[in-house]
Enzyme design. Structure first.
Site, mmCIF file in Angstrom:
data_model
loop_
_atom_site.group_PDB
_atom_site.id
_atom_site.type_symbol
_atom_site.label_atom_id
_atom_site.label_comp_id
_atom_site.label_asym_id
_atom_site.label_seq_id
_atom_site.Cartn_x
_atom_site.Cartn_y
_atom_site.Cartn_z
ATOM 1 N N ARG A 111 42.808 42.916 20.768
ATOM 2 C CA ARG A 111 42.559 41.870 21.397
ATOM 3 C C ARG A 111 43.482 40.872 21.264
ATOM 4 O O ARG A 111 43.627 39.999 22.232
ATOM 5 C CB ARG A 111 40.855 41.465 21.246
ATOM 6 N N TYR A 139 45.180 31.307 47.613
ATOM 7 C CA TYR A 139 44.366 32.675 47.435
ATOM 8 C C TYR A 139 42.861 32.431 47.291
ATOM 9 O O TYR A 139 42.442 31.488 46.475
ATOM 10 C CB TYR A 139 44.882 33.337 46.218
ATOM 11 N N ASP A 177 51.927 29.472 40.826
ATOM 12 C CA ASP A 177 51.567 31.100 41.075
ATOM 13 C C ASP A 177 52.379 31.516 41.667
ATOM 14 O O ASP A 177 52.961 31.156 43.226
ATOM 15 C CB ASP A 177 50.196 31.218 41.975
ATOM 16 N N LYS A 212 50.447 42.815 41.894
ATOM 17 C CA LYS A 212 50.965 42.884 42.924
ATOM 18 C C LYS A 212 52.491 43.294 42.737
ATOM 19 O O LYS A 212 52.756 44.567 42.454
ATOM 20 C CB LYS A 212 50.844 41.461 43.498
#
Length: 377
Positions: A45, A97, A169, A194
């Site tokens: 983690r 988005y 972004d 993406k």
């Protein structure tokens, strides 16, 4: 090391076995050599050798000090917004988005963070939106889905004069075409699902920073909240990045050709692509990036035409997401932006006549032929 070479070798050597493909360390925990000693890895983690290799690779591609790999792009954005407290104010681009807007509206507004939405391509509007409690400006450039361009240098100068952060972004252009940190941004976020991953087979996200203090704050959030990218998914992204430069060139080549073809199609009323000289953000984009990417949107004459094209494509696929090897056609009003208020969507041009195309790496002529037959059914 040039960008193309970084994509292949930028994560460093795999290990002492001589394996060309890096190992996938599927261990949840790591043993200590002795009391008070560590190999550098404790618990997945927090840290994992496969993910560590990917993070070094991404940091190098974005010219950053540190990169953190998350289980999704939304997890990356969420980690960034953990930096803010109730009463803080953030300026947001008004064409983002839909999932980002949903996060800000349903989670962070409820928790006391204040937002102002502005068209960030309008620098005067950005300047007017600052308040004494403004802590950051959050932008996409190009925006999703209206392909608007924001001057990252100008917004960064404006924000830094007021001790505010700039968050960009960079999903649509990837570090191959645009490096916001070099333009003054403080934090870059990506949906690695993406273009970075590039094959529609893995969900991932990234934050990249140049500041050691910001890196430490984000890593504290990361290991505490636990939205880390798995070792196997890290390996998939490493594999995808090897062809990032090659893919981005083909995405762009196809997008330019399709944008020019769409301009000649009688049923198309508007083409939104930063690579067209008539695009209002064309010169700004040229000044801050080395390309235009593989994303475009276009408006058709009526809803019936939009439905005809969506149902008529055969090679291009009607699906959400973007940035992969296959071309995808998306209907933003029902897929990526359904949570927008109808009046806000209409104001931005996200109507039932708008289609968004993620241009893949197929042959250019085949893609145009598929669009042509869909328009003329």
């Amino acid at each position: 090391m040039k960008f193309n070479t970084k994509c292949v070798h930028g994560g460093g050597k795999s290990d002492n076995t001589g394996a060309i493909s890096p190992a996938i360390y599927m261990s949840s925990t790591f043993s200590h050599p002795g009391l008070g000693e560590t190999t550098g890895f404790q618990y997945t983690r927090e840290s994992n050798p496969t993910r560590d290799r990917l993070e070094k690779l991404i940091a190098g591609l974005e010219d950053g000090f540190d990169a953190i790999a998350f289980s999704s792009g939304m997890a990356a954005i969420d980690a960034v917004f953990h930096l803010f407290s109730p009463g803080d104010h953030v300026i947001l681009g008004d064409d983002l988005y839909g999932g980002s807007i949903r996060l800000f509206t349903n989670i962070y507004e409820k928790n006391g963070v204040e937002f102002t939405y502005v068209g960030t391509s309008d620098l005067a509007a950005v300047q007017a939106a600052f308040k004494p409690n403004t802590k950051a400006v959050y932008i996409e450039t190009p925006t999703n889905p209206m392909m608007e361009i924001t001057d990252i240098r100008a917004v960064s100068n404006m924000a830094h004069d007021r001790n505010a952060l700039v968050i960009v972004d960079n999903t649509f252009l990837s570090p191959y075409f645009q490096k916001p940190l070099n333009l003054g941004a403080d934090i870059v976020v990506h949906s690695g699902t993406k273009f970075i991953g590039g094959h529609h087979d893995v969900i991932s996200g990234f934050t990249i920073v140049n500041d050691e203090s910001l890196a430490a704050q984000l890593r504290l959030v990361y290991k505490t909240v636990g939205a880390c990218l798995s070792a196997f998914d890290s390996w998939l992204v490493i594999r995808g990045i090897k062809t990032l430069a090659l893919r981005m060139e083909q995405h762009q080549k196809n997008a330019i050709a399709i944008a020019e073809w769409l301009k000649q199609e009688p049923k198309v009323t508007k083409v939104l692509f930063p690579g067209l000289p008539e695009h209002p953000g064309y010169e700004v984009n040229k000044a801050q990036s080395t390309g235009f990417g593989g994303m475009l949107s276009f408006e058709v004459d009526n809803e019936e035409t939009a439905k005809q094209v969506l149902e008529g494509i055969q090679l291009i696929q009607f699906a959400e997401s973007l940035g992969g090897t296959e071309s995808l056609l998306t209907y933003p009003v029902t897929q990526t932006h359904p949570d927008l208020k109808p009046e806000d969507a209409e104001r931005k041009g996200i109507t039932r006549r708008l289609l968004r195309l993620s241009v893949g790496i197929e042959d250019t002529d085949d893609l145009i032929a598929d669009l042509a037959q869909a328009f003329n059914k």
